[in-house]
Design an enzyme around this catalytic site. Structure first.
Site, PDB file in Angstrom:
ATOM      1  CG  ASN A 101      -5.952  28.008  10.023  1.00 50.37           C
ATOM      2  OD1 ASN A 101      -5.567  28.473  10.974  1.00 50.37           O
ATOM      3  ND2 ASN A 101      -6.284  29.106   8.884  1.00 50.37           N
ATOM      4  CB  SER A 151      -9.726  27.718   9.605  1.00 48.49           C
ATOM      5  OG  SER A 151      -9.358  27.617  10.750  1.00 48.49           O
ATOM      6  CE  LYS A 178     -11.189  25.447  17.585  1.00 48.84           C
ATOM      7  NZ  LYS A 178     -11.397  26.941  17.109  1.00 48.84           N
ATOM      8  CB  CYS A 221      -1.230  34.484  15.399  1.00 49.65           C
ATOM      9  SG  CYS A 221      -2.470  33.109  14.916  1.00 49.65           S
TER      10      CYS A 221
END
Length: 571
Positions: A363, A285, A309, A394
């Site tokens: 992803n 990704s 992505k 994240c």
């Protein structure tokens, strides 16, 4: 006429650490020798008991030359012999190579010590007014350089390949043959080398309907077809068994074009939870766009799986520039997870992706568990998406910005929450920026992940000394590329030893050799990332390289390689 004679050693030159070239004056055998034939050499008396077979490397005047590698007792004794001494030989033995004077172009392909008979063959062809193409492969530059004396003096085009890329093409010599010899042109092929290489050459020639002769060596007692010990099995395509051939009498006469020594058809398919991939080569990704960008370079249908992505619930503009900086053997990026958002991905990107005949993995990313779950629920309703990959690098805004992947409790809670939402196979992409990768892998497994992928990028930074400030506007970024491969390989080894679900290896994979390392370390599949930027065809090359590696090493299923490097090691 076959003779047993004593010859005089005129030279026994050491070409490298373990490779030698012995020249023997033995007129009666030399005068009768033809390319492709061999001699049986007596290295000792009763220990070792049996003679050793060696291809005739070259003839000059009354002398012939053999190449040999010091491996066991017999060749060690040969290496100690000096010029002026005598040696007992039987020869010339075996079949000779036969070629057409007027016909297709000729290519001679040798691998390792298998180059030995090709110098004699090339010299005789030149005398016949034929200039063959020569392709020679070896383990590394030192081995190849030791095998070259004589070839460089020929007025022939010569192509080189080494496994490590230290000289010529990096990879197998058959890769050079496949790129040089076009299928719409007629060729005659003559080859000698390891059996797996010969199987590959035979199949390559059969597929193109080219005549092919291969010369083989194996353990034998007599060399005259009396002991029947030098047996190999030859079978036609798709046959489970075939007839036995005897190397001493059938040697150079085995034809790869019409009656080949058949190669296997390796099975590269892998299971990632409930998802089956045709091969283990996936995209990473963030490095493959939305797939369409790479369509001019690779056949997307042949990917094991495509990971697009990262997608968030809403569009993200990403970080301000500069976003990318090159580093030694790698790059730092601070793209900031720019993407079109879920709605636009579904309306604008997914219709094209549905047409591609390989599994599509999306992803996904978010700032809270609720965002991840909402996104997973939305994407799970769409046809054509076959798995989700959780980007847990994240920050969790609900927990003060701590990255999900840096805390095993958060990793477990996020994985478990998304697992309850979606029926799709779930892959958790682990961050390397942790103290112990196995703790995070176990947390993902406990939360219900079908597999884990690792590693994501390492946190790093660079300074622009001209402007005297950080090179990235974001100050720090994610380090990727070949520089991180040793770290990634170590973490794949550790994670695959700690959990029972499949591991997908990521990090610095640029070649098929890199991919095989990860698989041997315990990865069931691999993802190619930064390599896509500097070599858009890397996924194709890695897939075909794994296939050839399996053929040359007699591996029928990719699963036989997974974690193989751990076999027999102490815990």
């Amino acid at each position: 006429m076959i003779r047993q004679l004593k010859g005089i050693i005129t030279a026994n030159q050491q070409l490298s650490t373990d490779i030698y070239r012995m020249t023997i004056e033995v007129p009666a055998i030399t005068g009768a020798a033809k390319p492709g034939q061999f001699v049986m050499v007596q290295a000792g008396g009763l220990d070792p008991l049996l003679r050793r077979p060696f291809s005739i490397h070259q003839t000059e005047g009354d002398s012939l030359a053999i190449l040999y590698k010091q491996i066991g007792k017999g060749t060690t004794l040969l290496a100690k012999m000096s010029a002026g001494g005598s040696i007992d030989l039987i020869g010339p033995l075996g079949n000779q190579f036969k070629w057409q004077r007027q016909g297709p172009e000729i290519c001679l392909i040798g691998g390792g010590m298998g180059v030995a008979p090709l110098l004699f063959l090339a010299g005789e062809m030149l005398k016949d007014g034929i200039t063959p193409h020569i392709m020679l492969g070896a383990r590394d530059k030192s081995e190849l350089a030791a095998l070259l004396p004589g070839f460089a003096a020929l007025a022939c085009p010569v192509t080189y390949a080494t496994d490590d890329g230290s000289m010529g093409h990096k990879g197998f010599i058959i890769e050079c043959a496949q790129s040089t010899m076009q299928s719409n042109e007629p060729w005659q092929v003559f080859s000698c080398g390891p059996y797996p290489m010969l199987r590959g050459i035979a199949k390559f020639c059969r597929d193109n309907h080219w005549p092919c002769q291969v010369s083989m060596e194996t353990m034998m007692a007599c060399g005259i077809s009396a002991c029947l010990g030098c047996t190999i099995e030859a079978r036609q395509a798709n046959q489970k068994s075939g007839n036995y051939l005897h190397v001493c009498q059938d040697g150079a006469g085995i034809c790869g074009g019409t009656n080949p020594v058949e190669t296997m058809n390796p099975d590269q398919s892998v299971k990632i939870g409930p998802l089956t991939l045709a091969n283990p080569v996936m995209t990473a990704s963030g490095t493959f766009g939305y797939g369409k960008e790479f369509a001019p370079f690779v056949d997307l249908d042949k990917l094991g799986a495509m990971v697009v992505k990262g997608i968030s619930l809403r569009p993200r503009p990403g970080n301000p520039p500069p976003r990318i900086v090159e580093t030694a053997c790698g790059m730092l990026n601070a793209i900031g997870l720019e993407n079109v958002g879920a709605d636009k991905f579904i309306s604008d990107k997914l219709p094209y992706l549905r047409k591609i005949n390989c599994p599509l993995i999306v992803n996904i990313l978010g700032d809270s568990i609720a965002e991840y779950c909402q996104l997973a629920e939305q994407l799970s309703r769409e046809n054509g998406i076959e798995a989700l990959e959780l980007n847990i690098s994240c920050p969790n805004v609900k927990k003060g910005g701590a990255a999900f992947g840096a805390n095993d409790v958060l990793t477990y809670e996020l994985t478990r929450a998304v697992r309850k939402i979606t029926r799709l196979p779930l892959i958790v992409k682990l961050s390397p920026n942790v103290t112990d990768i196995t703790i995070m892998a176990k947390a993902a497994e406990a939360g219900g992940a079908d597999a884990v992928s690792l590693i994501n990028t390492l946190i790093g930074m660079a300074i622009d000394i001209k402007n005297k400030k950080p090179a990235l506007a974001n100050i720090t970024g994610g380090l990727s590329g070949p520089a991180i491969k040793p770290v990634a390989l170590r973490m794949v080894w550790q994670a695959s030893s700690a959990i029972n679900i499949p591991v997908i290896g990521i990090g610095g994979i640029s070649t098929w050799q890199d991919a095989v390392e990860f698989i041997l370390a315990g990865a069931s599949a691999i993802q190619v990332g930064t390599a896509n930027f500097f070599n858009p065809k890397s996924t194709d090359e890695i897939r075909s390289g794994i296939d050839l590696y399996m053929r040359e090493n007699g591996i029928s299923r990719i699963g036989e390689l997974v974690g193989r490097a751990k076999t027999g090691l102490l815990s």
